[in-house]
Design a protein around this motif. Structure first.
Motif, short mmCIF file in Angstrom:
data_model
loop_
_atom_site.label_atom_id
_atom_site.label_comp_id
_atom_site.label_asym_id
_atom_site.label_seq_id
_atom_site.Cartn_x
_atom_site.Cartn_y
_atom_site.Cartn_z
N GLU A 68 0.81 -1.05 0.00
CA GLU A 68 -0.05 -0.20 -0.16
C GLU A 68 0.83 1.46 0.20
O GLU A 68 0.55 2.28 -0.57
CB GLU A 68 -1.00 -0.01 1.16
CG GLU A 68 -2.02 -1.03 1.10
CD GLU A 68 -2.77 -1.08 2.30
OE1 GLU A 68 -4.02 -1.49 2.50
OE2 GLU A 68 -2.07 -0.94 3.71
N MET A 69 1.98 1.29 0.54
CA MET A 69 3.00 2.36 0.76
C MET A 69 3.22 2.62 -0.77
O MET A 69 3.77 3.73 -0.91
CB MET A 69 4.00 2.16 1.59
CG MET A 69 3.72 2.16 3.00
SD MET A 69 5.17 1.54 4.00
CE MET A 69 6.34 2.82 4.10
N GLU A 70 3.61 1.60 -1.62
CA GLU A 70 4.17 2.07 -2.87
C GLU A 70 3.17 1.86 -3.88
O GLU A 70 3.17 2.76 -5.06
CB GLU A 70 5.10 0.76 -3.10
CG GLU A 70 6.30 0.32 -2.25
CD GLU A 70 7.22 -0.52 -2.52
OE1 GLU A 70 6.73 -1.17 -3.71
OE2 GLU A 70 8.12 -1.08 -1.80
N THR A 71 1.47 1.63 -3.69
CA THR A 71 0.82 1.58 -4.69
C THR A 71 -0.49 2.87 -4.29
O THR A 71 -1.20 2.84 -5.39
CB THR A 71 0.27 0.17 -4.92
OG1 THR A 71 -0.46 -0.32 -4.11
CG2 THR A 71 1.37 -0.67 -5.28
N ASN A 72 -0.65 2.91 -3.09
CA ASN A 72 -1.72 3.69 -2.91
C ASN A 72 -1.40 5.19 -2.83
O ASN A 72 -0.49 5.58 -1.91
CB ASN A 72 -2.36 3.36 -1.56
CG ASN A 72 -3.61 3.87 -1.15
OD1 ASN A 72 -3.82 5.19 -0.89
ND2 ASN A 72 -4.62 3.34 -0.64
N SER A 73 -2.13 6.09 -3.50
CA SER A 73 -1.67 7.62 -3.74
C SER A 73 -2.07 8.14 -2.53
O SER A 73 -1.07 9.05 -2.21
CB SER A 73 -2.65 8.24 -4.83
OG SER A 73 -3.95 8.22 -4.57
N THR A 74 -2.92 7.81 -1.56
CA THR A 74 -3.29 8.48 -0.29
C THR A 74 -2.00 8.21 0.61
O THR A 74 -1.74 9.06 1.47
CB THR A 74 -4.60 7.97 0.16
OG1 THR A 74 -5.67 8.19 -0.69
CG2 THR A 74 -4.83 8.81 1.62
N VAL A 75 -1.67 6.90 0.70
CA VAL A 75 -0.54 6.50 1.55
C VAL A 75 0.59 7.17 1.27
O VAL A 75 1.56 7.64 2.04
CB VAL A 75 -0.52 5.10 1.67
CG1 VAL A 75 0.70 4.54 2.68
CG2 VAL A 75 -1.75 4.37 1.96
N ARG A 76 1.16 7.28 -0.20
CA ARG A 76 2.12 7.84 -0.70
C ARG A 76 2.17 9.58 -0.15
O ARG A 76 3.25 9.94 -0.13
CB ARG A 76 2.53 7.73 -2.20
CG ARG A 76 2.59 6.18 -2.51
CD ARG A 76 2.46 5.92 -4.16
NE ARG A 76 3.41 6.99 -4.79
CZ ARG A 76 4.76 6.24 -5.04
NH1 ARG A 76 5.10 5.24 -4.54
NH2 ARG A 76 5.65 7.20 -5.59
N ALA A 77 0.98 10.03 -0.19
CA ALA A 77 0.83 11.52 -0.03
C ALA A 77 1.25 11.67 1.44
O ALA A 77 2.01 12.62 1.91
CB ALA A 77 -0.44 11.92 -0.18
#
Length: 409
Positions: A204-213
């Motif tokens: 999720e850290m590498e693919t989810n835009s919310t988490v990346r933000a």
């Protein structure tokens, strides 16, 4: 530090000092005791310093007579002590294997570190430990016999043999900015880490835009190899030679700063279970990745656990101290171990016996760290130091263990 331990099938190997050869253990069950790092390492069976520290030699005797027969050998033994995860059975000093052969002065620096944060039973004895720092080995051993009572550590069902593994501190190159091949970020803890348990997975850290933000601006440094990043996540901390934006280079420590509280899963075990490799060493994993570059993310996402780091400055022009363990004091290569705190309290001197097959150890060590995989009465993770040689040792070491705590009379 917090580290994971990796266990795989281990083939006999020649003795080595610190790290990087077949890191078999590292790939299976390990979330290190709290950390793991240093600089060059020097050891084989007798790891004694951190990083580049050479193996110490015994100081000349200061004229003290040889240690007398143990007080315990002529007196009634005290009762058994019960801990939450273990029972301590009193024994005589003569029962400790190799007690007259170990260069116990090499453990004194680790003991002095523990005395910086002494627990209640040790507060009165620590001044004497400090006074003995420059004395002869015989004087130190004689004092131990007079002041301390050995207890064999057992499980509650009276099993006295357990498992010894090892961990280490990687030494890696990194860039402060994402440049060229240096595109694998290592993060500081995100602002909402404490509000969400568990936090997001590695995938999720590498693919989810919310988490990346949520991670934007938390990048500390960038590595060039995702497997090296995984090693650092498993060991819990590391020494990193960082290239700054102006081109200058400096060594920093990335210390353990928390986790996403996801379960640790071994990528080496996953590869073995899939029948993709036969030897889950780090070189073996890297070789598989080189032949299967399109499956790198699939592999790494098998381990959802991520470590967040905090940067620590190191003294200029000096050998860096070891990383801090769970006791809050720097670890000493070859003389610090991680234990189950409910079996052995932090700061306790421990006699460690492990006959091999990788390396034979009979030595005085200090319980100064812990780890999520270090659970049970007779269980220890041996801090091997930093660098490639320490990694080699940590990757191989998985062998039987016996422990005796040395407790104030």
């Amino acid at each position: 530090m917090v580290h994971q331990t990796i266990s795989t099938k281990i083939k006999p190997a020649a003795k080595a000092s610190n790290k990087i050869s077949p890191m078999r253990q590292l790939l299976f069950f390990r979330f290190k005791p709290w950390w793991a790092v240093a600089v060059v390492a020097a050891i084989v069976g007798s790891l004694a310093g951190c990083g580049t520290a050479p193996v110490a030699t015994a100081p000349p005797s200061s004229g003290y007579p040889p240690p007398p027969a143990s007080v315990q050998d002529t007196t009634t033994l005290p009762p058994v002590i019960t801990q939450a995860q273990s029972r301590w059975v009193p024994v005589r000093w003569s029962e400790l294997p190799g007690v007259e052969a170990d260069a116990v002065h090499e453990a004194w620096p680790a003991w002095l570190q523990s005395c910086q944060r002494p627990t209640k039973p040790w507060a009165q004895l620590c001044p004497e430990v400090q006074q003995l720092a420059g004395d002869s080995v015989q004087a130190q051993r004689n004092w131990m016999r007079q002041k301390l009572q050995p207890y064999r550590v057992e499980s509650h069902d009276q099993r006295a043999e357990g498992l010894l593994t090892a961990y280490f501190e990687p030494v890696l190159n990194a860039s402060r900015l994402p440049l060229g091949a240096f595109n694998v970020p290592l993060y500081a803890a995100p602002a909402d880490l404490a509000r969400r348990k568990p936090w997001y997975t590695r995938k999720e850290m590498e693919t989810n835009s919310t988490v990346r933000a949520a991670l934007r601006g938390k990048e500390l440094v960038y590595l060039a190899d995702p497997v090296d990043a995984m090693v650092l996540h498993i060991q819990g901390s590391g020494l990193v030679n960082v290239t700054e934006p102006d081109g200058r280079q400096r060594m920093v420590r990335l210390a353990f700063g928390g986790t996403n509280d996801q379960p640790y899963k071994s990528i080496g075990k996953w590869l073995l279970d899939q029948g993709l490799i036969r030897d889950a060493s780090w070189p073996g994993i890297k070789d598989w990745i080189a032949r299967n570059p399109s499956r790198v993310n699939e592999l790494l996402w098998q381990n959802p656990r991520v470590v967040f780091f905090k940067e620590e400055a190191l003294p200029a022009n000096a050998v860096p101290p070891g990383p801090k363990g769970a006791q809050g004091v720097p670890l000493t290569a070859g003389r610090s171990i991680a234990v189950d705190r409910s079996s052995i309290p932090y700061g306790t001197p421990v006699w460690l016996r492990s006959p091999g097959p990788q390396t034979s150890l009979d030595r005085l060590v200090l319980a100064q760290d812990t780890g999520t995989a270090i659970v049970g009465a007779v269980r220890a993770d041996y801090y091997a130091g930093s660098g490639q040689a320490a990694g080699d040792l940590a990757g191989r070491l998985k062998q039987p263990l016996q422990l005796w705590v040395l407790w104030p009379r």
